[in-house]
Scaffold this motif. Structure first.
Motif, PDB file in Angstrom:
ATOM      1  N   VAL A 155       0.872  -1.173   0.000  1.00  0.00           N
ATOM      2  CA  VAL A 155       0.000   0.000   0.000  1.00  0.00           C
ATOM      3  C   VAL A 155       0.909   1.223   0.000  1.00  0.00           C
ATOM      4  O   VAL A 155       1.724   1.402   0.911  1.00  0.00           O
ATOM      5  CB  VAL A 155      -0.919   0.020   1.231  1.00  0.00           C
ATOM      6  N   LYS A 183      -0.359  -2.914  -4.449  1.00  0.00           N
ATOM      7  CA  LYS A 183      -1.786  -3.227  -4.310  1.00  0.00           C
ATOM      8  C   LYS A 183      -2.642  -1.999  -4.567  1.00  0.00           C
ATOM      9  O   LYS A 183      -3.693  -2.061  -5.201  1.00  0.00           O
ATOM     10  CB  LYS A 183      -2.050  -3.761  -2.896  1.00  0.00           C
ATOM     11  N   VAL A 184      -2.178  -0.860  -4.065  1.00  0.00           N
ATOM     12  CA  VAL A 184      -2.866   0.413  -4.271  1.00  0.00           C
ATOM     13  C   VAL A 184      -1.839   1.526  -4.207  1.00  0.00           C
ATOM     14  O   VAL A 184      -0.852   1.426  -3.470  1.00  0.00           O
ATOM     15  CB  VAL A 184      -3.975   0.639  -3.223  1.00  0.00           C
ATOM     16  N   ARG A 232      -5.564   5.756  -6.739  1.00  0.00           N
ATOM     17  CA  ARG A 232      -6.661   6.494  -6.105  1.00  0.00           C
ATOM     18  C   ARG A 232      -6.214   7.943  -5.959  1.00  0.00           C
ATOM     19  O   ARG A 232      -5.209   8.207  -5.300  1.00  0.00           O
ATOM     20  CB  ARG A 232      -6.994   5.927  -4.718  1.00  0.00           C
ATOM     21  N   VAL A 254      -6.223   6.323   4.347  1.00  0.00           N
ATOM     22  CA  VAL A 254      -5.517   5.153   3.806  1.00  0.00           C
ATOM     23  C   VAL A 254      -5.559   4.006   4.811  1.00  0.00           C
ATOM     24  O   VAL A 254      -5.837   2.847   4.461  1.00  0.00           O
ATOM     25  CB  VAL A 254      -4.063   5.512   3.452  1.00  0.00           C
ATOM     26  N   GLU A 259      -9.081   2.433   5.069  1.00  0.00           N
ATOM     27  CA  GLU A 259      -9.518   1.637   3.920  1.00  0.00           C
ATOM     28  C   GLU A 259      -8.648   0.411   3.671  1.00  0.00           C
ATOM     29  O   GLU A 259      -9.173  -0.653   3.310  1.00  0.00           O
ATOM     30  CB  GLU A 259      -9.539   2.499   2.663  1.00  0.00           C
ATOM     31  N   PHE A 260      -7.333   0.547   3.891  1.00  0.00           N
ATOM     32  CA  PHE A 260      -6.435  -0.539   3.503  1.00  0.00           C
ATOM     33  C   PHE A 260      -5.696  -1.176   4.675  1.00  0.00           C
ATOM     34  O   PHE A 260      -4.994  -2.166   4.489  1.00  0.00           O
ATOM     35  CB  PHE A 260      -5.426  -0.039   2.465  1.00  0.00           C
TER      36      PHE A 260
END
Length: 266
Positions: free
Chosen positions: A14, A38-39, A61, A80, A83-84
């Motif tokens: 992340v 991953k993001v 994002r 962050v 959410e992750f």
């Protein structure tokens, strides 16, 4: 290997990148995604620019963020985490220059006289550069450490500047802000290594970014020295930043890597 066949140094990570709407930040965000993240949260004061870059980043994002506002930085990082669940990598590329002062320097060069800046430099110009470059770096470092320390792991890379070393004539506020960024990052690095967090700095020289595009021709000509490499590309600086964020740089703590194409050594 990552989803596109490139190396997967950041598989499942992340990541967050500030200043991701253009230049080095955008290049870092794209490469993180290409290498398996991953993001990738793309944060930029220009939310539209961040969103435009995010369209090229499959796991991107976009977030509108002014790093000069501490509460906004805290909220963005907290989002962050909510959410992750974690933040593994943060690359801080947000920063500003001073186009007006650059023009003063260029005008002086064209007239064959030394620049006269310090006695003309107004408080708002000084504060703008220091607030965004230095205060903004503190806000981002603090928020990232708060997010990473409980996990006992994380990598932070800050984009500094070779101007902190060669202190260009007529550019005192920018040089001071970046010197502060380097010292701040190194002090934090020595503190947080005990918590499993690595902090390092890239100090680019002239690089082809939007900031460079606003540099007057007279100043750009001064950087065109055939004895050294030309302006770096954002991707070249991104490569260095991502090396520092990767496990390959596990023994680098508080490093300031000078990436100026051989213009000088420090």
């Amino acid at each position: 290997m990552s989803r596109n066949g490139q190396s997967a140094r950041f598989e499942g990570k992340v990541a967050m990148v500030t200043g991701a709407g253009s230049g080095m930040g955008a290049a870092v965000a794209r490469q993180l995604a290409a290498e398996g993240a991953k993001v990738v949260v793309l944060a930029d004061v220009n939310g539209e620019s961040a969103a435009a870059v995010a369209k090229d980043v499959a796991v991107g994002r976009a977030v509108s963020l002014d790093v000069a506002h501490a509460a906004a930085v805290d909220a963005a990082v907290e989002d962050v985490l909510q959410e992750f669940g974690r933040l593994d990598v943060l690359v801080h590329a947000a920063g500003v220059d001073d186009p007006e002062v650059k023009q003063w320097i260029a005008d002086a060069l064209a007239a064959g006289r030394p620049p006269e800046v310090t006695d003309r430099l107004a408080d708002p110009a000084w504060r703008r550069v220091m607030t965004i470059n230095l205060d903004g770096t503190f806000h981002v470092l603090r928020a990232a450490v708060r997010a990473m320390r409980p996990a006992g792991a994380g990598a932070i890379v800050v984009i500094g500047s070779s101007s902190a070393f060669d202190t260009p004539v007529g550019y005192p506020h920018y040089a001071a802000s970046k010197a502060g960024v380097h010292a701040l990052s190194q002090a934090v690095a020595k503190e947080v290594v005990a918590s499993g967090i690595r902090v390092n700095v890239v100090a680019p020289g002239p690089t082809e970014t939007g900031m460079a595009a606003r540099t007057p021709a007279a100043l750009r000509t001064g950087f065109a020295d055939p004895r050294v490499r030309p302006y770096a590309t954002p991707e070249e600086i991104a490569d260095i930043a991502l090396f520092l964020a990767s496990d390959a740089a596990a023994n680098l703590i508080g490093a300031v890597l000078l990436a100026n194409g051989g213009r000088f050594t420090a």
